[in-house]
Design a protein around this motif. Structure first.
Motif, short mmCIF file in Angstrom:
data_model
loop_
_atom_site.label_atom_id
_atom_site.label_comp_id
_atom_site.label_asym_id
_atom_site.label_seq_id
_atom_site.Cartn_x
_atom_site.Cartn_y
_atom_site.Cartn_z
N MET A 15 55.86 6.76 32.71
CA MET A 15 54.52 6.42 33.04
C MET A 15 54.14 5.54 34.26
O MET A 15 55.26 4.72 34.75
N ARG A 16 53.06 5.50 34.99
CA ARG A 16 52.80 4.64 35.83
C ARG A 16 52.67 3.15 35.31
O ARG A 16 51.65 3.04 34.40
N LEU A 17 53.48 2.30 35.71
CA LEU A 17 53.36 0.75 35.04
C LEU A 17 53.90 -0.04 36.28
O LEU A 17 55.16 0.05 36.62
N ALA A 25 55.14 5.90 41.37
CA ALA A 25 55.67 7.02 40.41
C ALA A 25 55.74 6.64 39.18
O ALA A 25 56.11 5.68 38.69
N PRO A 26 55.77 7.72 38.03
CA PRO A 26 56.20 7.32 36.85
C PRO A 26 57.46 6.71 36.83
O PRO A 26 58.38 7.31 37.13
N GLN A 27 57.84 5.81 35.88
CA GLN A 27 58.92 5.40 35.53
C GLN A 27 59.11 5.44 33.85
O GLN A 27 58.30 5.47 33.04
N PHE A 70 49.05 1.37 34.12
CA PHE A 70 48.70 0.09 34.15
C PHE A 70 49.37 -0.43 35.21
O PHE A 70 50.60 -0.28 35.36
N ALA A 71 48.80 -1.63 35.64
CA ALA A 71 49.31 -2.51 36.67
C ALA A 71 50.50 -3.51 36.20
O ALA A 71 51.43 -3.66 36.54
N LEU A 72 49.93 -4.02 34.70
CA LEU A 72 50.66 -5.07 34.05
C LEU A 72 51.37 -4.55 32.79
O LEU A 72 50.52 -3.97 32.04
N THR A 98 59.41 -2.18 27.50
CA THR A 98 60.41 -2.66 28.24
C THR A 98 60.73 -1.54 29.54
O THR A 98 60.55 -0.35 29.16
N LYS A 99 60.66 -1.97 30.78
CA LYS A 99 60.63 -1.30 31.98
C LYS A 99 62.41 -0.87 32.14
O LYS A 99 63.21 -2.13 32.08
#
Length: 116
Positions: A15-17, A25-27, A70-72, A98-99
């Motif tokens: 997802m984009r975060l 880009a999605p991560q 989401f930005a955050l 968790t990223k």
């Protein structure tokens, strides 16, 4: 009234975060959701209609991942908590995001607890 903890753990989505250009880009993001669910009595018929079907959490998170993002992480975990608390049987929810790929030597995340 009996309480149970229903857990969806290690749900991994792309997802984009984030707020940085390299996060456009999605991560890979991993989510863990622990819901305290209160029932009027212990399930006795061994049927899904007696308990919370956790499919809605997985489907809801996957829909969020397919959206604008989401930005955050704080915003993401709040949205997941709201999704869970939409079911009146959920009295408490703990959500952790968790990223997975930000740093080579660590993951970064956010966790909240919300109660009804």
């Amino acid at each position: 009234m009996p309480d149970y903890t229903t857990i969806v753990d290690g749900l991994e989505v792309d997802m984009r975060l984030g707020i940085y250009p390299h996060e456009a880009a999605p991560q890979r993001v991993s989510l863990s959701v622990h819901m305290t669910v209160s029932y009027p009595h212990a399930p006795s018929a061994d049927r899904i209609d007696e308990v919370l079907d956790y499919d809605f959490v997985r489907e809801g998170v996957r829909a969020m991942a397919a959206g604008e993002g989401f930005a955050l992480q704080e915003s993401l975990v709040e949205a997941v908590a709201a999704l869970c608390l939409a079911d009146s049987r959920v009295t408490e929810v703990r959500v952790r995001s968790t990223k997975l790929d930000i740093y080579p030597d660590a993951t970064v995340g956010c966790e909240i607890v919300r109660r009804r």
